[in-house]
Design a protein around this motif. Structure first.
Motif, PDB file in Angstrom:
ATOM      1  N   SER A  15       5.914   8.702   8.282  1.00 54.06           N
ATOM      2  CA  SER A  15       5.628   8.927   6.865  1.00 54.06           C
ATOM      3  C   SER A  15       5.349   7.587   6.193  1.00 54.06           C
ATOM      4  O   SER A  15       5.743   6.531   6.685  1.00 54.06           O
ATOM      5  CB  SER A  15       6.800   9.624   6.166  1.00 54.06           C
ATOM      6  OG  SER A  15       7.958   8.800   6.183  1.00 54.06           O
ATOM      7  N   THR A  16       4.668   7.670   5.063  1.00 55.50           N
ATOM      8  CA  THR A  16       4.330   6.477   4.291  1.00 55.50           C
ATOM      9  C   THR A  16       4.744   6.704   2.847  1.00 55.50           C
ATOM     10  O   THR A  16       4.450   7.759   2.273  1.00 55.50           O
ATOM     11  CB  THR A  16       2.824   6.179   4.369  1.00 55.50           C
ATOM     12  OG1 THR A  16       2.488   5.802   5.708  1.00 55.50           O
ATOM     13  CG2 THR A  16       2.433   5.056   3.421  1.00 55.50           C
ATOM     14  N   THR A  17       5.415   5.722   2.273  1.00 53.76           N
ATOM     15  CA  THR A  17       5.831   5.794   0.876  1.00 53.76           C
ATOM     16  C   THR A  17       5.021   4.794   0.054  1.00 53.76           C
ATOM     17  O   THR A  17       4.897   3.625   0.424  1.00 53.76           O
ATOM     18  CB  THR A  17       7.330   5.476   0.734  1.00 53.76           C
ATOM     19  OG1 THR A  17       8.083   6.472   1.443  1.00 53.76           O
ATOM     20  CG2 THR A  17       7.746   5.491  -0.736  1.00 53.76           C
ATOM     21  N   VAL A  18       4.457   5.284  -1.023  1.00 54.59           N
ATOM     22  CA  VAL A  18       3.735   4.432  -1.971  1.00 54.59           C
ATOM     23  C   VAL A  18       4.567   4.418  -3.249  1.00 54.59           C
ATOM     24  O   VAL A  18       4.856   5.472  -3.820  1.00 54.59           O
ATOM     25  CB  VAL A  18       2.315   4.962  -2.249  1.00 54.59           C
ATOM     26  CG1 VAL A  18       1.538   3.986  -3.121  1.00 54.59           C
ATOM     27  CG2 VAL A  18       1.571   5.207  -0.936  1.00 54.59           C
ATOM     28  N   THR A  19       4.961   3.246  -3.685  1.00 55.27           N
ATOM     29  CA  THR A  19       5.888   3.151  -4.811  1.00 55.27           C
ATOM     30  C   THR A  19       5.215   2.981  -6.158  1.00 55.27           C
ATOM     31  O   THR A  19       5.811   3.293  -7.197  1.00 55.27           O
ATOM     32  CB  THR A  19       6.857   1.961  -4.595  1.00 55.27           C
ATOM     33  OG1 THR A  19       6.092   0.751  -4.469  1.00 55.27           O
ATOM     34  CG2 THR A  19       7.695   2.179  -3.345  1.00 55.27           C
ATOM     35  N   GLN A  20       3.968   2.476  -6.162  1.00 58.75           N
ATOM     36  CA  GLN A  20       3.273   2.276  -7.435  1.00 58.75           C
ATOM     37  C   GLN A  20       1.766   2.386  -7.222  1.00 58.75           C
ATOM     38  O   GLN A  20       1.292   2.371  -6.084  1.00 58.75           O
ATOM     39  CB  GLN A  20       3.612   0.917  -8.028  1.00 58.75           C
ATOM     40  CG  GLN A  20       3.233  -0.257  -7.149  1.00 58.75           C
ATOM     41  CD  GLN A  20       3.719  -1.586  -7.711  1.00 58.75           C
ATOM     42  OE1 GLN A  20       4.480  -1.619  -8.678  1.00 58.75           O
ATOM     43  NE2 GLN A  20       3.278  -2.685  -7.126  1.00 58.75           N
ATOM     44  N   ALA A  21       1.042   2.487  -8.307  1.00 64.04           N
ATOM     45  CA  ALA A  21      -0.403   2.664  -8.228  1.00 64.04           C
ATOM     46  C   ALA A  21      -1.053   1.483  -7.522  1.00 64.04           C
ATOM     47  O   ALA A  21      -0.877   0.336  -7.940  1.00 64.04           O
ATOM     48  CB  ALA A  21      -0.992   2.830  -9.624  1.00 64.04           C
TER      49      ALA A  21
ATOM     50  N   SER B 208       0.215  -1.002   9.250  1.00 63.06           N
ATOM     51  CA  SER B 208       1.338  -0.787   8.336  1.00 63.06           C
ATOM     52  C   SER B 208       2.124  -2.068   8.091  1.00 63.06           C
ATOM     53  O   SER B 208       2.883  -2.160   7.118  1.00 63.06           O
ATOM     54  CB  SER B 208       2.259   0.316   8.869  1.00 63.06           C
ATOM     55  OG  SER B 208       2.784  -0.023  10.145  1.00 63.06           O
ATOM     56  N   ALA B 209       1.949  -3.067   8.978  1.00 63.37           N
ATOM     57  CA  ALA B 209       2.560  -4.373   8.728  1.00 63.37           C
ATOM     58  C   ALA B 209       1.820  -5.130   7.633  1.00 63.37           C
ATOM     59  O   ALA B 209       2.365  -6.063   7.024  1.00 63.37           O
ATOM     60  CB  ALA B 209       2.578  -5.194  10.021  1.00 63.37           C
ATOM     61  N   ILE B 210       0.579  -4.734   7.374  1.00 61.99           N
ATOM     62  CA  ILE B 210      -0.228  -5.356   6.313  1.00 61.99           C
ATOM     63  C   ILE B 210       0.064  -4.706   4.969  1.00 61.99           C
ATOM     64  O   ILE B 210       0.284  -5.383   3.955  1.00 61.99           O
ATOM     65  CB  ILE B 210      -1.737  -5.227   6.637  1.00 61.99           C
ATOM     66  CG1 ILE B 210      -2.061  -5.931   7.957  1.00 61.99           C
ATOM     67  CG2 ILE B 210      -2.589  -5.771   5.497  1.00 61.99           C
ATOM     68  CD1 ILE B 210      -3.447  -5.615   8.490  1.00 61.99           C
ATOM     69  N   ALA B 211       0.060  -3.362   4.952  1.00 62.72           N
ATOM     70  CA  ALA B 211       0.288  -2.604   3.719  1.00 62.72           C
ATOM     71  C   ALA B 211       0.632  -1.168   4.093  1.00 62.72           C
ATOM     72  O   ALA B 211       0.360  -0.731   5.233  1.00 62.72           O
ATOM     73  CB  ALA B 211      -0.970  -2.639   2.842  1.00 62.72           C
ATOM     74  N   PRO B 212       1.220  -0.394   3.186  1.00 61.49           N
ATOM     75  CA  PRO B 212       1.453   1.021   3.468  1.00 61.49           C
ATOM     76  C   PRO B 212       0.156   1.677   3.938  1.00 61.49           C
ATOM     77  O   PRO B 212      -0.906   1.470   3.332  1.00 61.49           O
ATOM     78  CB  PRO B 212       1.907   1.577   2.112  1.00 61.49           C
ATOM     79  CG  PRO B 212       2.500   0.392   1.413  1.00 61.49           C
ATOM     80  CD  PRO B 212       1.680  -0.786   1.840  1.00 61.49           C
ATOM     81  N   THR B 213       0.244   2.440   5.018  1.00 59.75           N
ATOM     82  CA  THR B 213      -0.953   2.985   5.662  1.00 59.75           C
ATOM     83  C   THR B 213      -0.845   4.496   5.774  1.00 59.75           C
ATOM     84  O   THR B 213       0.159   5.023   6.269  1.00 59.75           O
ATOM     85  CB  THR B 213      -1.138   2.374   7.061  1.00 59.75           C
ATOM     86  OG1 THR B 213      -1.311   0.955   6.922  1.00 59.75           O
ATOM     87  CG2 THR B 213      -2.348   2.952   7.761  1.00 59.75           C
ATOM     88  N   LEU B 214      -1.878   5.188   5.321  1.00 54.10           N
ATOM     89  CA  LEU B 214      -1.899   6.648   5.330  1.00 54.10           C
ATOM     90  C   LEU B 214      -2.789   7.165   6.454  1.00 54.10           C
ATOM     91  O   LEU B 214      -3.928   6.724   6.607  1.00 54.10           O
ATOM     92  CB  LEU B 214      -2.427   7.174   3.988  1.00 54.10           C
ATOM     93  CG  LEU B 214      -2.451   8.693   3.820  1.00 54.10           C
ATOM     94  CD1 LEU B 214      -1.030   9.247   3.768  1.00 54.10           C
ATOM     95  CD2 LEU B 214      -3.237   9.079   2.570  1.00 54.10           C
ATOM     96  N   LEU B 215      -2.260   8.122   7.246  1.00 52.18           N
ATOM     97  CA  LEU B 215      -3.004   8.762   8.329  1.00 52.18           C
ATOM     98  C   LEU B 215      -3.080  10.262   8.062  1.00 52.18           C
ATOM     99  O   LEU B 215      -2.532  10.763   7.078  1.00 52.18           O
ATOM    100  CB  LEU B 215      -2.307   8.507   9.673  1.00 52.18           C
ATOM    101  CG  LEU B 215      -1.990   7.055  10.040  1.00 52.18           C
ATOM    102  CD1 LEU B 215      -1.243   7.005  11.368  1.00 52.18           C
ATOM    103  CD2 LEU B 215      -3.258   6.225  10.105  1.00 52.18           C
TER     104      LEU B 215
END
Length: 341
Positions: free
Chosen positions: A58-64, A152-159
């Motif tokens: 899963s991936t969590t995005v905390t802000q826009a 995902s080590a660079i930034a939150p990643t969505l698949l």
């Protein structure tokens, strides 16, 4: 003015008009301050934090997010349809070398995105990192776990979802998944509803399609043809327009994206309309084969040549490509000798 910007300037009126017709009523305002706010990272109320499950967890995005990298094919189009211009876009081996199809040109605002070469094969992860994204969208791509860990080590990643297959994704779910990740879930749903309404209207305006059979094929580098499954991206729209799969092909896909058709089996392709991906590239070879030219669908004028741009667009259904492909499909089908009889 760069060649890319020049191309966008020339196409902006026609494609912007087409897109406007397609999604009229989908959102309060598809331009102006809303687009500016979205591009600046503004989102719908209570959109964050959000956690989205996918095939590797899963991936969590905390802000826009404000710097979004699109790695999945067609994912950039979804972002652009939501008023967001990504900082990086994937390049496929097709009609463009900058990752922006002509159908998407009018939706690009600000600086041109960085092009990620070889996005469907072996792209360079360092190119993604250099774009300094705060969110990576890699939904419509065949990302393995090792690559996911690097991204995902660079930034939150969505698949894509765990129960879905690479390259066989419902465009509606792709759109809403991406919309949720960027904080625009309601707008994404409106985009889907608008395009679904457009498809339904087009089907209703062309009742002659119902009950007819159609297949979409491509000539592979090995010389054989591949016929695409009705669930594959390239053939989804045919099914939605009311076309049926040729009876001889129906049971041959076995959950595969496509099935190989060698010359001795060309008769499996007998149908009312045979749409041929990049046909001009293959025309000489195909028309030298009696096994092909003697097919009833060929002799009756039912072969429909898709040019490189349409062939690209049909491979990645999304809110920007579907209106473009619909117009092309309907015009080409209705112009055939078969349809005019």
């Amino acid at each position: 003015m760069t060649p890319t910007l020049s191309r966008r300037a020339m196409l902006s009126i026609s494609f912007a008009t087409l897109a406007g017709i397609a999604v009229a009523g989908c959102s309060d305002d598809g331009s102006g301050s809303d687009v500016g706010d979205a591009a600046a990272g503004h989102a719908e109320p209570a959109a964050f934090p959000v956690t989205i499950d996918h095939k590797f967890g899963s991936t969590t995005v905390t802000q826009a997010p404000t710097r979004i990298a699109a790695v999945g094919i067609g994912d950039a189009d979804v972002l652009l349809s939501l008023g967001l211009t990504p900082v990086l876009v994937p390049v496929w081996k097709g009609s463009t070398d900058d990752g922006i199809g002509v159908w998407a040109d009018p939706s690009v605002h600000g600086a041109d995105p960085v092009a990620l070469a070889d996005a469907t094969t072996k792209f360079v992860v360092e190119t993604v990192a250099a774009a300094d994204p705060d969110l990576i969208i890699a939904v419509n791509n065949a990302i393995d776990e090792s690559t996911y860990q690097q991204l995902s080590a660079i930034a939150p990643t969505l698949l894509h979802a765990a129960d879905q297959t690479d390259w066989v994704l419902p465009w509606q779910e792709v759109t809403t998944r991406i919309g949720t990740a960027v904080g625009l879930p309601a707008q994404a749903k409106q985009e889907v509803q608008g395009i679904e309404s457009l498809i339904a209207r087009t089907r209703d305006e062309n009742p002659q399609f119902a009950g007819k059979t159609a297949a979409l094929v491509i000539r592979w580098s090995d010389g054989n043809l591949r016929a695409f499954s009705p669930s594959a991206a390239r053939a989804q729209l045919l099914t939605q327009l009311g076309f049926e799969t040729p009876p001889a092909l129906k049971d041959r896909f076995e959950n595969k994206l496509n099935v190989e058709i060698s010359a001795e089996n060309y008769d499996l392709l007998e149908c009312d309309y045979l749409l041929f991906d990049n046909y001009e590239k293959a025309r000489g070879e195909m028309e030298s084969q009696p096994a092909f030219t003697n097919l009833n669908v060929v002799r009756s004028g039912g072969v429909i040549s898709l040019d490189p741009i349409v062939s690209d667009a049909v491979s990645m259904p999304n809110p920007l490509t579907i209106p473009f492909v619909l117009e092309e499909f309907v015009a080409k089908i209705n112009e055939t000798a078969v349809a005019r009889r």
